[in-house]
Design a protein around this motif. Structure first.
Motif, mmCIF file in Angstrom:
data_model
loop_
_atom_site.group_PDB
_atom_site.id
_atom_site.type_symbol
_atom_site.label_atom_id
_atom_site.label_comp_id
_atom_site.label_asym_id
_atom_site.label_seq_id
_atom_site.Cartn_x
_atom_site.Cartn_y
_atom_site.Cartn_z
ATOM 1 N N UNK A 95 23.160 28.377 -51.945
ATOM 2 C CA UNK A 95 24.101 27.106 -52.415
ATOM 3 C C UNK A 95 23.412 26.550 -53.355
ATOM 4 N N UNK A 96 24.153 25.906 -54.198
ATOM 5 C CA UNK A 96 23.940 25.173 -55.422
ATOM 6 C C UNK A 96 24.499 23.734 -55.365
ATOM 7 N N UNK A 97 23.550 22.761 -55.423
ATOM 8 C CA UNK A 97 23.897 21.513 -55.279
ATOM 9 C C UNK A 97 23.908 20.934 -56.795
ATOM 10 N N UNK A 98 24.839 20.056 -57.043
ATOM 11 C CA UNK A 98 24.970 19.647 -58.634
ATOM 12 C C UNK A 98 25.167 17.755 -58.378
ATOM 13 N N UNK A 99 24.333 17.056 -58.394
ATOM 14 C CA UNK A 99 24.188 16.008 -58.180
ATOM 15 C C UNK A 99 24.860 15.206 -59.708
ATOM 16 N N UNK A 100 25.848 14.290 -59.426
ATOM 17 C CA UNK A 100 26.372 13.563 -60.564
ATOM 18 C C UNK A 100 26.507 12.141 -60.117
ATOM 19 N N UNK A 101 25.437 11.414 -60.994
ATOM 20 C CA UNK A 101 25.322 10.111 -60.679
ATOM 21 C C UNK A 101 25.471 9.214 -61.833
ATOM 22 N N UNK A 102 26.067 9.830 -62.689
ATOM 23 C CA UNK A 102 26.243 8.998 -63.909
ATOM 24 C C UNK A 102 27.709 8.913 -64.278
ATOM 25 N N UNK A 103 27.997 7.845 -65.310
ATOM 26 C CA UNK A 103 29.643 7.986 -65.695
ATOM 27 C C UNK A 103 30.018 9.138 -66.366
ATOM 28 N N UNK A 104 31.115 9.319 -66.043
ATOM 29 C CA UNK A 104 31.630 10.544 -66.894
ATOM 30 C C UNK A 104 31.899 10.399 -68.066
ATOM 31 N N UNK A 105 30.622 10.894 -69.243
ATOM 32 C CA UNK A 105 30.759 10.814 -70.483
ATOM 33 C C UNK A 105 30.053 12.310 -70.931
ATOM 34 N N UNK A 158 28.198 28.824 -52.434
ATOM 35 C CA UNK A 158 28.920 27.378 -52.393
ATOM 36 C C UNK A 158 28.087 26.625 -53.562
ATOM 37 N N UNK A 159 29.258 25.811 -53.945
ATOM 38 C CA UNK A 159 28.812 25.118 -55.135
ATOM 39 C C UNK A 159 29.060 23.521 -54.494
ATOM 40 N N UNK A 160 28.342 22.540 -54.246
ATOM 41 C CA UNK A 160 28.599 21.297 -53.700
ATOM 42 C C UNK A 160 28.277 20.201 -54.859
ATOM 43 N N UNK A 161 29.485 19.421 -55.322
ATOM 44 C CA UNK A 161 29.145 18.304 -56.127
ATOM 45 C C UNK A 161 28.878 16.935 -55.394
ATOM 46 N N UNK A 162 27.624 16.559 -55.629
ATOM 47 C CA UNK A 162 26.821 15.518 -54.808
ATOM 48 C C UNK A 162 27.521 14.111 -55.652
ATOM 49 N N UNK A 163 28.472 13.749 -55.588
ATOM 50 C CA UNK A 163 29.227 12.655 -56.423
ATOM 51 C C UNK A 163 29.005 11.190 -56.004
ATOM 52 N N UNK A 164 28.543 10.397 -57.082
ATOM 53 C CA UNK A 164 28.620 9.008 -56.923
ATOM 54 C C UNK A 164 28.680 8.486 -58.426
ATOM 55 N N UNK A 202 25.364 21.735 -43.005
ATOM 56 C CA UNK A 202 25.379 22.178 -41.454
ATOM 57 C C UNK A 202 26.665 22.425 -40.960
ATOM 58 N N UNK A 203 27.553 21.516 -41.048
ATOM 59 C CA UNK A 203 28.994 21.562 -40.968
ATOM 60 C C UNK A 203 29.763 22.636 -41.353
ATOM 61 N N UNK A 204 29.467 23.098 -42.664
ATOM 62 C CA UNK A 204 29.985 24.305 -43.551
ATOM 63 C C UNK A 204 29.317 25.482 -42.912
ATOM 64 N N UNK A 205 28.138 25.388 -42.292
ATOM 65 C CA UNK A 205 27.642 26.577 -41.897
ATOM 66 C C UNK A 205 26.551 27.109 -42.894
ATOM 67 N N UNK A 206 26.034 26.399 -43.460
ATOM 68 C CA UNK A 206 24.991 26.448 -44.358
ATOM 69 C C UNK A 206 23.857 25.843 -44.198
ATOM 70 N N UNK A 207 23.710 25.823 -43.107
ATOM 71 C CA UNK A 207 22.105 24.884 -42.765
ATOM 72 C C UNK A 207 21.023 25.438 -42.971
ATOM 73 N N UNK A 208 21.062 26.893 -43.130
ATOM 74 C CA UNK A 208 19.512 27.510 -43.329
ATOM 75 C C UNK A 208 19.905 28.342 -44.575
ATOM 76 N N UNK A 209 20.800 27.827 -45.681
ATOM 77 C CA UNK A 209 21.156 28.700 -46.655
ATOM 78 C C UNK A 209 19.900 28.367 -47.709
ATOM 79 N N UNK A 210 19.722 29.189 -48.838
ATOM 80 C CA UNK A 210 18.866 29.067 -49.793
ATOM 81 C C UNK A 210 19.550 27.920 -50.835
ATOM 82 N N UNK A 211 18.491 26.860 -51.194
ATOM 83 C CA UNK A 211 19.468 25.639 -51.880
ATOM 84 C C UNK A 211 18.805 25.631 -53.088
ATOM 85 N N UNK A 212 19.606 25.157 -54.122
ATOM 86 C CA UNK A 212 19.151 24.858 -55.395
ATOM 87 C C UNK A 212 19.888 23.882 -56.034
#
Length: 255
Positions: free
Chosen positions: A2-12, A33-39, A196-206
């Motif tokens: 699973x790769x997690x891509x945090x976006x914490x900035x303005x879309x610039x 799985x690619x998760x966009x962690x968005x704020x 966990x809900x998506x079934x990736x609780x024990x997945x290798x995270x990056x």
């Protein structure tokens, strides 16, 4: 994986480099799985278009986790992924296009014809992403065009004249026959809970963290209006004084 891509900035523009690097790394690692962690409060439409194009290249599953806010261009990025989940108390919507003053200190008055062209283009871009990922395009249009409104069956969700912005509970309510969630697939208390809900609780995270250069790009983007003003003042002083000196150098650096 699973790769997690945090976006914490303005879309610039600086954000494009982070997203491109993260998606490339996920593809090279053959992540499932690619998760966009968005704020984000939103940002530029052209930058959002680039990010959507990059996300479209990922062959695996894409999910957005709205950690707090997915406003304006942030909502477009969310519907460019296959599923949306939201944190408690989070919000999504209010995506009408606007033009900022060059100094970044307010919103410009837009001529009616130009405003309609902007709304038409942005709406088409968002509809294309929503259609591809199975979202209700009328929900997305109601976030962009205040004249649309949104009614499903006998329920008026937002009246014409108002832009649609949804809380996490509103976004996951079911409407229609057969019942279908409005936009969000559900609320997750945390990123761990979502995986966990998506079934990736024990997945290798990056987690894709910004590099030093990318962080510098974010910082320079934030102070760009100030640098522009300093540059203009520097050139003005240089033109008023003989020779070429410090004001000219400052003007060149600022611009």
């Amino acid at each position: 994986k699973v790769f997690i891509l945090p976006i914490r900035e303005e879309i610039m523009p600086p954000l494009v480099y982070l997203v491109r690097r993260g998606v490339k790394a996920a593809m090279e690692a053959e992540a499932e799985l690619l998760v966009i962690d968005l704020d984000t409060p939103g940002g530029r439409v052209d930058t959002c278009r680039e990010i959507i194009d990059i996300l479209d290249q990922f062959p695996g599953k894409t999910v957005t986790y709205v950690n707090r806010d997915a406003i304006s261009a942030g909502s477009f990025i969310a519907v460019a992924t296959q599923q949306i989940y939201m944190a408690p108390g989070s919000r999504i919507g209010a995506a009408a296009p606007i033009l900022l003053n060059p100094g970044g200190d307010g919103v410009m008055q837009i001529p009616e014809t130009y405003e309609k062209k902007m709304v038409s283009y942005v709406s088409a871009m968002a509809r294309a992403a929503a259609e591809k990922n199975g979202y209700n395009v009328e929900v997305v249009e109601a976030m962009i065009d205040k004249d649309k409104g949104l009614k499903i069956g006998d329920v008026v969700i937002v009246k014409p004249g108002e832009l649609l912005t949804l809380t996490n509970t509103e976004a996951e309510r079911e409407y229609g026959s057969p019942p279908k969630k409005l936009l969000s697939s559900g609320t997750a208390a945390s990123l761990d809970a979502l995986l966990g809900r998506l079934g990736y609780a024990k997945a290798e995270r990056h987690i894709i963290e910004p590099t030093g250069l990318e962080q510098a790009g974010f910082w320079l983007n934030k102070i760009a209006p100030l640098l522009l003003i300093i540059g203009i003042v520097g050139f003005y002083i240089e033109f008023k004084t003989p020779g070429f000196g410090a004001p000219g150098i400052i003007g060149l650096v600022g611009i």
